[in-house]
Design an enzyme around this catalytic site. Structure first.
Site, short mmCIF file in Angstrom:
data_model
loop_
_atom_site.label_atom_id
_atom_site.label_comp_id
_atom_site.label_asym_id
_atom_site.label_seq_id
_atom_site.Cartn_x
_atom_site.Cartn_y
_atom_site.Cartn_z
N SER A 132 -0.64 2.24 0.73
CA SER A 132 -1.44 1.70 1.83
C SER A 132 -2.03 2.81 2.70
CB SER A 132 -0.58 0.79 2.71
OG SER A 132 0.07 -0.18 1.94
N1 SAH Z 1 4.43 -0.34 0.35
C1 SAH Z 1 3.76 0.39 -0.69
C2 SAH Z 1 2.42 -0.19 -1.05
C3 SAH Z 1 2.61 -1.34 -1.91
S1 SAH Z 1 1.27 -1.97 -2.85
C4 SAH Z 1 3.63 1.85 -0.38
O1 SAH Z 1 4.00 2.26 0.73
O2 SAH Z 1 3.19 2.60 -1.24
C5 SAH Z 1 2.04 -3.51 -3.21
C6 SAH Z 1 3.20 -3.46 -4.16
O3 SAH Z 1 3.77 -4.76 -4.20
C7 SAH Z 1 2.80 -3.12 -5.59
O4 SAH Z 1 3.53 -2.03 -6.05
C8 SAH Z 1 3.15 -4.39 -6.35
O5 SAH Z 1 3.59 -4.16 -7.68
C9 SAH Z 1 4.23 -5.00 -5.50
N2 SAH Z 1 4.45 -6.43 -5.68
C10 SAH Z 1 3.51 -7.39 -5.86
N3 SAH Z 1 4.09 -8.60 -5.98
C11 SAH Z 1 5.43 -8.39 -5.88
C12 SAH Z 1 6.58 -9.25 -5.94
N4 SAH Z 1 6.46 -10.57 -6.15
N5 SAH Z 1 7.80 -8.70 -5.80
C13 SAH Z 1 7.95 -7.36 -5.62
N6 SAH Z 1 6.90 -6.50 -5.55
C14 SAH Z 1 5.66 -7.01 -5.68
#
Ligand code: SAH
Length: 216
Positions: free
Chosen positions: A63
């Site tokens: 992000s």
């Molecule tokens: N917080 C992260 C950014 C995350 S992007 C950082 O600091 O880098 C969103 C993430 O959520 C992705 O890696 C995606 O695979 C995950 N995601 C999406 N749906 C999900 C779910 N149902 N359970 C767990 N993770 C999930």
């Protein structure tokens, strides 16, 4: 000069966060101390301190720093808090959280991302973070309750399986809205008389998808 490591890049980073309205000193300090260059892909190290989201493995993103700082500020973390993050991604948000609370459990549906994030968090010295491969949209009650919950993938709505995990007085922050459409950051608080909801700002996140990723 290596722009990713220059003191001026880090200074600009801090100034941008302040100018955009981040004022919590503990949050600003955490943002300064956690090496974002450790959490981006190697080829993006020289732009790691820019205020933009960047691509990571498995088609996901780390992000934008402002959004990380803003969501963290909205959580009003205290040192005794146990925090749940849904969407580990790079592990960067978890690293920021880990400096401001007692423990972080972060869940990710891609094993590849979870494994890499775990290694980075270890290198960054974040000993109070546990990374687990799990579906954050369908967490079992046994996982317990949390003082704070942060979701970093956009959900169509906030499932009861998540709000049920909020301890009394607990706060959840999550982006709500369709993939690629208008998403709003929502803050939910568990009060004595139930849940209260407040819409904050519009954001753009990758979608939360159900189940573990088949391609890990
Ligand atoms: N917080 C992260 C950014 C995350 S992007 C950082 O600091 O880098 C969103 C993430 O959520 C992705 O890696 C995606 O695979 C995950 N995601 C999406 N749906 C999900 C779910 N149902 N359970 C767990 N993770 C999930």
């Amino acid at each position: 000069m290596q722009s990713g490591e220059g003191p001026s890049e880090k200074l600009t980073f801090q100034l941008t966060l302040r100018r955009r309205g981040i004022s919590d000193r503990a949050v600003l300090r955490a943002m300064e101390e956690v090496p974002r260059d450790l959490f981006v892909e190697p080829e993006d190290r020289d732009v790691a301190w820019r205020d933009t989201a960047l691509a990571i493995a498995c088609g996901q993103t780390i992000s934008q720093p402002f959004v990380v700082a803003y969501m963290t500020e909205q959580l009003q973390l205290k040192p005794e808090h146990d925090v749940l993050e849904v969407g580990t991604g790079s592990g960067y948000q978890a690293a920021i959280l880990s400096r401001l609370c007692r423990s972080v459990l972060t869940v990710e549906r891609f094993r590849t991302l979870a494994d890499r994030a775990r290694a980075r968090l270890e290198r960054a010295g974040c000993g109070n973070v546990e990374v687990r491969v799990a579906d954050g949209l369908n967490l079992p009650p046994e996982i317990g309750q949390f003082d704070r919950i942060i979701v970093t993938a956009a959900m169509a709505g906030i499932p009861a399986s998540l709000t049920d995990r909020l301890a009394p007085g607990g706060i959840l922050v999550a982006p709500v809205g369709p993939a690629g459409g208008r998403q709003t950051l929502v803050r939910v608080q568990r009060n004595d008389d139930g849940l209260s909801r407040r819409d904050l700002v519009d954001v753009r996140f990758v979608p939360a998808l159900p189940g573990l990723a088949r391609e890990m």
